[in-house]
Design an enzyme around this catalytic site. Structure first.
Site, PDB file in Angstrom:
ATOM      1  CD  GLU A 104       0.497  39.013   4.224  1.00 28.98           C
ATOM      2  OE1 GLU A 104       0.248  39.881   5.067  1.00 28.98           O
ATOM      3  OE2 GLU A 104       1.232  39.199   3.228  1.00 28.98           O
ATOM      4  CD  GLU A 163       4.278  46.756   2.228  1.00 28.52           C
ATOM      5  OE1 GLU A 163       3.071  47.025   2.250  1.00 28.52           O
ATOM      6  OE2 GLU A 163       4.727  45.612   2.408  1.00 28.52           O
ATOM      7  CG  ASP A 170       1.190  43.245  -1.053  1.00 28.84           C
ATOM      8  OD1 ASP A 170       0.387  44.155  -0.805  1.00 28.84           O
ATOM      9  OD2 ASP A 170       1.952  42.769  -0.200  1.00 28.84           O
TER      10      ASP A 170
END
Ligand code: BDP
Length: 697
Positions: free
Chosen positions: A265, A366, A338
């Site tokens: 990332e 998240e 993820d």
């Protein structure tokens, strides 16, 4: 007179309520009876162990508890033995964990029989994604407990008090490590003044047996050191890291080591210089080795050019199996993508046989409703740990292939991405504390059941908190609070999967913060693997990601019989069906329903489950303190609204492709698709009455 009486009365109520703002977590003050503790010597850790016993002893009054440190074959690492005379361990840490276990047993009404307990993993870490400026990446509980600002690095008394409370809580569930800054690491953390603060943190964590670690930015030699390159094989670069390492260990002699997110990332890494993950990890590992340090090198990598993101970590890391130093641990997220509400386990578990591999799970929610949704993650981690990789025959579970039972790993470890912040509840939702608790307990014992963990946590966190004596702990309390609350916790993760992404669907979030639904998200300009369309692939022919042998062949990264099982829709577990298959809308499910109908049933069930949580919770009023009761009540209301939004958004969107009606017996959508596509669910539904704001510290 009356006035004074009432003022005092109200003052009591206020004090009483304040005592239950959740800040004491599962370590609420207990009414202890006197105990005599015999400790072999005075030391920071042992003094804490003695203090805990004196503060929390609820066994026989005036008993004598002996703490003994001696070598014993059956007691490993941080392990301990509890018996009639007290706690025996081979390390001071072991004594502390034994004391916490003894007290936990007393407080949860479990028998204190003779017991030997050794941790499943040697290193049990929280990873804090905290930035130096005080913000927390994917943090939903206020600002950082460790950092305030890049120019505000002095350690205050308040800092120390908070860190001490934090360390005590973590130690009480057996955790022994904290990496205290974001994996998207600022090079500035290695500056002298920031390191002085890290030393301040380490000094407070140490007396609770918690080792401090840092995340480092791979291009620190350039960005902080002013070198021309950060090439891990360049002698100047190595020299720079060596000097830094020396500087850190001079400040913190028991520093744990580095956590690295590299070539992921946008983060820099060895590949920027034509080097490999092994080159990068080994360079750092060699430098910390003389001090006994470790390097946790993350395998969270994916690039826009790979046709299936789920395959990438395996493709990139398998070639290096056996090429890492023995103090490198490859840190692998639980699933191949993820932290989704449900993923199959990462195929790297068990497959890297000559490398230490550690699981990374996400405690912060998240992708699971942030701190608004009640989702007990223990069941998700239990599912992960019990998953069979078959790498060394049946029974090669993820737990056993990472904890040293199967492979001869030099180091074993597990990490959880923390959900702590300055919110008075620490975690933003009273029930989110249970995820911190559960992570610690599973890191200590990866065979524990979520049922036991939930039971312990509920008793420790809520027992005797009701103001009215009649409803305090007892059979009635267990029947009317403990049992239904536990039931809700154990069902909550499946409920979230149902209303968000059932049957193997994944990553269909709105781009605005991984919170609400966004199955429609897929602008032409966006990187494909950052869109929802990439993951669900819905069209009039069907829905799902084809990872079979005729698709991306991700199935072949799993050991047989899993590869074949996952490859065939008839044998693929239905909860992973659309993870591995693109199937027609009228595909016949095991229940006899079509795939479309089954999808509708799952979404509807998720909503119904949350509505039921609300009803059950309301009946628990009076069994715990009013403050926490109403906070959770308001959070559940918000969760119910969000679940409805998820259901309506996903069903109305997918219906455009399925062209089938929602089964007649199900409740109809209440929102329009146009409306849902136009709003940002996080802010739109963030009404003051649902915010249940808790004070920030
Ligand atoms: C993703 C998060 C991102 C993290 C990344 C990671 O969205 O904020 O930096 O994981 O784990 O889930 O590095």
């Amino acid at each position: 007179m009356k006035m004074i009486f009432f003022s005092i009365f109200f003052l009591f109520i206020i004090l009483d309520l304040k005592a239950e703002d959740g800040h004491e977590l599962w370590l609420r003050k207990k009414s202890a009876v006197p105990v005599k503790v015999v400790s072999p010597k005075k030391s920071a850790i042992l003094n804490n162990a003695v203090k805990e016993l004196q503060q929390g002893w609820s066994g026989k009054a005036n008993s004598t508890v002996k703490l003994t440190i001696k070598k014993d074959k059956s007691i490993k690492d941080d392990g301990f033995r509890i018996d009639g005379s007290g706690v025996t361990a081979s390390t001071e840490r072991g004594i502390l964990y034994g004391v916490f276990e003894l007290l936990r047993r007393q407080q949860t009404n479990q028998p204190v029989t003779s017991v030997v307990s050794n941790p499943s993993y040697q290193h049990r870490l929280l990873n804090h994604w905290d930035n130096l400026n005080g913000s927390v990446e994917q943090g939903f509980a206020g600002r950082s407990i460790f950092w305030r600002g890049e120019n505000d690095l002095a350690v205050t008394e308040n800092d120390r008090k908070l860190w001490q409370e934090y360390a005590r809580a973590s130690a009480s569930v057996g955790l022994n490590g904290s990496s205290v800054n974001n994996v998207n690491a600022s090079p500035l953390v290695l500056k002298e003044d920031a390191l002085a603060r890290v030393k301040g943190i380490a000094d407070v964590l140490r007396p609770y047996g918690i080792t401090t670690y840092l995340s480092v930015n791979f291009s620190s030699p350039v960005r902080l050191g002013g070198l021309k390159t950060s090439d891990p094989l360049d002698p100047e670069v190595i020299k720079w890291w060596q000097a830094k390492t020396k500087e850190i260990y001079a400040l913190i002699p028991d520093f744990g080591g580095f956590l690295v997110k590299a070539n992921s990332e946008g983060q820099p890494g060895p590949q920027d210089f034509g080097r490999t993950h092994a080159d990068g990890a080994n360079m750092l590992a060699d430098l910390v080795k003389p001090y006994g340090g470790i390097v946790m090198w993350r395998a969270f990598v994916y690039s826009p050019t790979e046709k299936d993101r789920a395959r990438q970590a395996y493709l990139e890391f398998m070639p290096f199996d056996g090429k890492f130093r023995d103090n490198v641990i490859i840190q692998v997220k639980n699933g191949p993508v993820d932290f989704q509400p449900r993923e199959p386990f990462s195929p790297l578990f068990g497959a890297m046989k000559k490398t230490s591999v550690m699981p990374e799970v996400q405690i912060t929610q998240e992708y699971l409703g942030r701190s608004n949704h009640l989702v007990f993650l223990s069941t998700m981690w239990e599912e992960l740990l019990k998953s069979d990789t078959y790498q060394e025959g049946p029974g090669s579970t993820v737990a056993r292939s990472t904890d040293g039972s199967i492979y001869n790993q030099k180091h074993t470890a597990i990490a959880g991405v923390a959900n702590t912040g300055l919110d008075s509840t620490w975690s933003g939702h009273h029930f989110a504390q249970a995820n911190w608790y559960a992570f610690g307990r599973l890191a200590w014992n990866n065979k524990l059941t979520s049922e036991q963990i939930a039971d312990e946590w509920l008793r420790l966190t809520f027992a005797n908190s009701a103001e009215g004596k009649t409803k305090a702990v007892g059979e009635e309390w267990e029947r009317n609070f403990l049992v239904p609350a536990k039931q809700m916790m154990l069902e909550s993760r499946e409920a979230a999967v149902n209303y968000m992404m059932p049957l193997g669907l994944h990553h269909i979030f709105s781009p605005f913060g991984h919170y609400g639904p966004g199955p429609w998200y897929g602008p032409k300009s966006a990187r494909p693997d950052w869109t929802s369309l990439y993951y669900h692939q819905a069209d009039t022919a069907g829905i799902g990601f084809d990872r079979t042998k005729s698709g991306t062949n991700a199935v072949s990264q799993y050991h047989e019989p899993l590869a074949s099982q996952f490859n065939d829709p008839a044998t693929c577990p239905e909860n992973y069906l659309l993870w591995f298959h693109h199937l027609p809308w009228d595909y016949k499910m095991k229940s006899g329903h079509t795939l479309w109908d089954e999808l509708c049933l799952h979404y509807d069930k998720g909503v119904q489950q949350v509505r039921q949580f609300q009803k059950n919770w309301d009946q628990m009023q009076g069994y715990i303190d009013e403050e926490r009761f109403s906070h959770v009540q308001s959070k559940l209301r918000r969760q119910a609204k969000d679940a409805q939004v998820w259901k309506d958004a996903c069903l109305l969107y997918f219906q455009q492709f399925s062209r089938r009606p929602i089964p007649a017996e199900l409740e109809r959508p209440v929102y329009d698709l146009d409306f849902l596509q136009a709003i940002r669910p996080l802010t739109f539904f963030d009404q003051p009455q649902d915010r249940a704001a808790t004070p920030q510290r």
